[in-house]
Scaffold this active site. Structure first.
Site, PDB file in Angstrom:
ATOM      1  N   THR A 186       1.405   5.836   1.504  1.00 13.99           N
ATOM      2  CA  THR A 186       0.384   6.306   2.819  1.00 13.99           C
ATOM      3  C   THR A 186      -1.153   6.231   2.234  1.00 13.99           C
ATOM      4  OG1 THR A 186      -0.858   8.490   1.497  1.00 13.99           O
ATOM      5  CG2 THR A 186       1.716   8.321   3.624  1.00 13.99           C
ATOM      6  N   ASP A 187      -1.414   5.640   2.969  1.00 13.20           N
ATOM      7  CA  ASP A 187      -3.215   5.546   2.113  1.00 13.20           C
ATOM      8  C   ASP A 187      -3.906   6.615   2.392  1.00 13.20           C
ATOM      9  OD1 ASP A 187      -6.023   4.579   2.429  1.00 13.20           O
ATOM     10  OD2 ASP A 187      -5.671   3.500   3.579  1.00 13.20           O
ATOM     11  N   TRP A 188      -4.854   7.287   1.879  1.00 15.30           N
ATOM     12  CA  TRP A 188      -5.342   8.589   1.513  1.00 15.30           C
ATOM     13  C   TRP A 188      -5.308   9.184   2.654  1.00 15.30           C
ATOM     14  CZ3 TRP A 188      -3.532   6.477  -2.140  1.00 15.30           C
ATOM     15  CH2 TRP A 188      -3.468   7.018  -3.485  1.00 15.30           C
TER      16      TRP A 188
END
Ligand SMILES: *[C@@H]1O[C@H](CO)[C@@H](O)[C@H](O)[C@H]1NC(C)=O
Ligand SMILES: *[C@@H]1O[C@H](CO)[C@@H](O)[C@H](O)[C@H]1NC(C)=O
Ligand SMILES: *[C@@H]1O[C@H](CO)[C@@H](O)[C@H](O)[C@H]1NC(C)=O
Ligand SMILES: *[C@@H]1O[C@H](CO)[C@@H](O)[C@H](O)[C@H]1NC(C)=O
Ligand SMILES: *[C@@H]1O[C@H](CO)[C@@H](O)[C@H](O)[C@H]1NC(C)=O
Ligand SMILES: *[C@@H]1O[C@H](CO)[C@@H](O)[C@H](O)[C@H]1NC(C)=O
Ligand SMILES: *[C@@H]1O[C@H](CO)[C@@H](O)[C@H](O)[C@H]1NC(C)=O
Ligand SMILES: *[C@@H]1O[C@H](CO)[C@@H](O)[C@H](O)[C@H]1NC(C)=O
Length: 870
Positions: free
Chosen positions: A286-288
């Site tokens: 995932t992105d953060w």
């Protein structure tokens, strides 16, 4: 420092409407789309490991994963929580098999928030070099620095955003507004990085074309990029396919939705497009804080959650971690899926050789102090030595300077005012020539625009270890320069007729978690104009001096019309974003040691209204923003050509101090395109097999004597037996529509990493001799564009970049013969019905052009026919 970032992020998440000044954004046009955006279900997740080049890595992963407990596997998939270690994120560890907490850390231009690193020029500058070798060398430097600091996965390169929105905040992190330039830039970077053992992370997948309203949270929903199938394949997916073909170890999912389904749990996108069609063998992260659901994302093909936190960071909960353990025990997520997640992560780790002497992190992105908290996000954290100040710069400054220099793009040079002579009388204007008066790295993540602009702002940055400003570099070369490091033109300045004014202006943008001068990442306040009244500064100089040189540092397209045609403005250079070597890379070119050889990685228009109305930044107070990609593949020069709009400077434009002639062009057929569709794909090889029985609940019971860190994310459950009992109960899970555990037939467009390998058969090869016909040494770029025939049955742009090569340094009179390869995919369109790439049989009707920009074509070839010079 750390809490500051978080407080901003939390604020952004909780107050999503704080930036909503105008209810509807620039250029917003609501156009009814016939196709309701919809992402069809695609299950199950394809297992990795079927490609022979990954077989050895998967074998090693298999022997470990087959001996792992449930807790150990879950540990690999889930971050330990934000600020629970030195890096932007880290996975749990598996001590029994010598697997450390894997460190995932920014950025695409250098190791972020540390010291003794190199701040390389960002992607847009790299793209402007049109130099494959420099792209690779910079990748090597990035990889070596990541490795030296103990970063397992360096979060780059970025090939999305693609520059669909000229105001978009993060376009500068990628390589240019064209899929082939992005694709080659990304692939060369990946190959360079991974040659050192660091794992690259290709991002952001996909449709993350503006910063505002990208994130979903408990109170808001990120925008939906609604992209039709053909546009996705021919434009936005293209560079991802090239990166996967370059064997990238990981791919980062974007924050936004695609077709109304969040990218982090969009099964069609991850399972279907990325893992099946593109045959991606690494892991998906995932992105953060882009993780939005536990079971849903696991089934949709997500492999790693970063930094691990659930809906609200630092609360000590996660969508995975213990919940992933539970969903395995209760029989909802198949054990096979978890085995595949763990195999993919470990296969990437083994493939890059990280099991052999890979350093542990020896820096902390949380503090500059030597000693500090080991887990700053914890309620009570032990402390220890966190910074060893390891110098990882080696001689990477050479590559950084070469990239910055060979990117410099000369737009205009009337009367050959450039290069300057050492004894020219120079008056230098603009704060963009100088240093930040508050000091080097005075703003976290470059969240301010003071002094020379070396990069945009946000997570895609690194600290400058040092900076040589244009002012310092010019002063070192010329004793005849006077400096006025101000943005308001000094009325007292004397101008004599021999004086040359050099005016520095810039335009900045960045990531949404910081707002600079009213720009929340995207250039909403500044538009495409110079910051700090730069246009006025140039006009004032042109009013006083008869010879003016303008140097521009910019994140992307900038409007020049207020002054570009003023008579004194003789020369204009775009120096892009130069990183730490801002000064000498510029003086190398300004004073003629090197001819400029950069070319525009985007179009510069006369005015912003020249762009399609559908590419403005969208704002909307309530409800999810729908962003239909109605312009299709007509982005940047494709649009200008289609609409017959003359740009101020075309894509690919870049002058030199010398001149080049293209001669003796020829085209040869290498692989005859006997059929419209490629030959059938190779079948899939085997993937590792594991027992599918649900493991004993005891494997995720809290270990005795664990020195538990409060709020840290662990894989354990308080009462694992109760979770396991659900598996035998009548309780069922409401699986998504179309959910299945029967593998789908392999898609015909797949077959290897990137797609069917026959797509990269070299169909034609164009050769052309480039001769330096001027009086100075220089380097030329040959850009190859194709024009596809109407017989393909689709509207296609009249020129599409498909290949480029750059000459070596050619002395006056010297020549080099360049070979430009064109693949089957390069002359294909995506057939949405057949779901495959369709080429013009035998290349019939394909026109191939080679030139120095999209509007400066020198060679015209008919496939199967002759070439001529234009
Ligand atoms: C997105 O929606 C469009 C229109 O319905 C469709 O053509 C396309 O295949 C969808 N793509 C994905 C990845 O869901
Ligand atoms: C895993 O277990 C198998 C036997 O089941 C054994 O042959 C293998 O060496 C083990 N691998 C590791 C890394 O311990
Ligand atoms: C999971 O990771 C944590 C943090 O690194 C570690 O303390 C724990 O021992 C790991 N658990 C297992 C079962 O390896
Ligand atoms: C199994 O556990 C997961 C994670 O907590 C949960 O979402 C799911 O609903 C559970 N399945 C059943 C059948 O209760
Ligand atoms: C940090 O990196 C240096 C050099 O790469 C290495 O010698 C050192 O062992 C590393 N520190 C740790 C804790 O691994
Ligand atoms: C500047 O130097 C050049 C040689 O580099 C010389 O030809 C010219 O006369 C000099 N001009 C002045 C004003 O001294
Ligand atoms: C500064 O100028 C001197 C003299 O021209 C030159 O030798 C030196 O290399 C310059 N410094 C740098 C860092 O380029
Ligand atoms: C569930 O049923 C299987 C047999 O169908 C049995 O082996 C297992 O022990 C049961 N698990 C629990 C937690 O009752």
């Amino acid at each position: 420092m750390a809490p500051r970032w978080l407080s901003i992020a939390l604020l952004a998440a909780v107050l999503p409407s704080c930036t909503l000044a105008t209810p509807m954004g620039d250029h917003l046009e609501t156009r009814a789309s016939n196709d309701d955006p919809f992402s069809p279900p695609y299950y199950p997740a394809p297992n990795g490991g079927w490609r022979s080049n990954w077989a050895e890595a998967y074998q090693k992963a298999h022997s470990v994963v087959s001996n792992m407990t449930l807790a150990e596997k879950v540990n690999l998939t889930t971050g330990t929580g934000i600020y629970m270690g030195p890096c932007a994120g880290q996975t749990g560890s598996v001590p029994r098999f010598g697997i450390p907490n894997l460190c995932l850390h920014d950025s695409p231009l250098g190791v972020r928030n540390t010291d003794h690193n190199t701040a390389f020029p960002p992607g847009i500058t790299v793209g402007a070099t049109f130099d494959k070798h420099l792209m690779y060398e910079r990748g090597v430097g990035l990889g070596e620095e990541a490795r030296g600091k103990g970063v397992n996965v360096l979060l780059g390169p970025s090939v999305g955003p693609m520059g669909r929105k000229p105001r978009g905040g993060r376009n500068w992190e990628g390589f240019g507004f064209d899929p082939v330039l992005q694709g080659i830039g990304g692939a060369q970077t990946i190959k360079g990085m991974q040659s050192t053992g660091a794992i690259a992370c290709l991002k952001h997948f996909i449709g993350n074309e503006q910063e505002m309203h990208r994130m979903s949270s408990v109170v808001t929903q990120g925008y939906s990029s609604n992209i039709d199938d053909r546009t996705l394949h021919e434009f936005y997916l293209w560079p991802f396919a090239e990166g996967v073909r370059a064997e990238v170890g990981s791919v980062m999912i974007a924050y936004n939705d695609l077709n109304k389904s969040a990218c982090s749990q969009n099964s069609k996108l991850i399972n279907g497009v990325l893992k099946d069609e593109l045959g991606f063998q690494g892991f998906v992260v995932t992105d953060w804080l882009a993780h939005l659901g536990g079971v849903s994302s696991a089934l949709a093909g997500l492999d790693m959650s970063m930094p691990g936190d659930g809906a609200i960071p630092l609360f000590g909960d996660s969508y995975w971690g213990p919940e992933l353990s539970r969903s395995i025990l209760n029989g909802t997520v198949p054990v096979e899926r978890l085995n595949d997640m763990a195999s993919r992560i470990l296969a990437a780790w083994f493939k890059m050789g990280q099991d052999q002497d890979y350093p542990l992190p020896n820096f902390s992105s949380n503090t500059e102090d030597e000693k500090g908290l080991l887990y700053p996000g914890a309620l009570f954290s032990p402390s220890g030595i966190v910074n060893q100040y390891v110098n990882v710069q080696a001689d990477h400054d050479i590559t950084a300077r070469a990239v910055a220099r060979d990117a410099i793009t000369l737009l205009k040079n009337e009367g050959d005012l450039l290069p300057l002579r050492r004894n020219d009388s120079l008056k230098i204007f603009g704060t963009d020539a100088g240093s930040d008066p508050k000091g080097l790295n005075s703003c976290a993540d470059k969240g301010c625009n003071r002094g020379v602009l070396t990069m945009g702002w946000g997570s895609g940055t690194s600290k400058l270890p040092y900076l040589i400003t244009p002012q310092e570099a010019i002063a070192n070369i010329s004793s005849m320069a006077e400096f006025y490091i101000t943005d308001s033109f000094p009325s007292s300045v004397e101008a004599s007729s021999d004086d040359i004014a050099v005016v520095f202006i810039n335009s900045d943008s960045g990531e949404n978690f910081i707002t600079v001068d009213g720009n929340p990442g995207d250039r909403t306040a500044s538009g495409l104009h110079a910051w700090h009244n730069g246009d006025d500064l140039v006009k004032a100089a042109a009013n006083r001096f008869s010879q003016v040189v303008v140097v521009i540092h910019t994140v992307g397209p900038i409007i020049l019309e207020e002054w570009i045609d003023l008579d004194p403005v003789k020369a204009v250079l775009i120096a892009h974003l130069p990183g730490q070597e801002a000064g000498y890379s510029l003086t190398d070119v300004l004073f003629g040691a090197h001819s400029p050889s950069g070319h525009l990685p985007y179009t510069i228009p006369y005015q912003e209204s020249n762009y399609p109305s559908s590419v403005g930044v969208l704002q909307q107070p309530f409800g999810q923003i729908q962003d239909p990609y109605t312009e299709g593949i007509y982005i940047d020069y494709r649009h200008f050509l289609k609409e017959g709009i003359k740009p101020r400077y075309p894509f690919g434009h870049g002058l030199s101090y010398t001149s080049f002639e293209f001669s003796n062009p020829s085209i040869s057929i290498l692989t005859p395109l006997n059929s419209a569709y490629p030959p059938s794909r190779p079948s899939k090889g085997p993937t590792p097999s594991y027992p599918t029985t649900i493991p004993p609940a005891s494997e995720v019971a809290w270990p005795k004597n664990l020195n538990r860190i409060w709020r840290y994310l662990y894989p354990y459950l308080d009462n694992p037996e109760s979770a396991a009992a659900v598996a035998n109960s009548s309780k069922t899970y409401p699986y998504p529509d179309g959910y299945s555990t029967d593998p789908k037939p392999p898609p015909r467009a797949g077959g290897a990493e990137g797609g069917n390998p026959a797509l990269w058969d070299i169909a034609f090869s164009v050769q052309v001799t480039v001769t330096n016909t001027g009086r100075r040494p220089g380097r030329a770029v040959a850009q190859l564009y194709v024009d596809l025939p109407d017989s393909l049955g689709l509207d296609t742009p009249s020129r599409q970049l498909r290949q480029f090569e750059k000459t070596k340094m050619l002395g006056p009179g010297e020549s080099e013969t360049l070979t430009l390869d064109v693949t089957r995919k390069d002359v294909s369109v995506w057939d949405v019905v057949v779901q495959d790439w369709k080429a013009a049989v035998a290349g019939e009707g394909v026109r191939v052009y080679v030139g120095e920009s999209v509007l400066d074509l020198r060679v015209d070839c008919e496939v199967g026919g002759r070439c001529s010079t234009l």
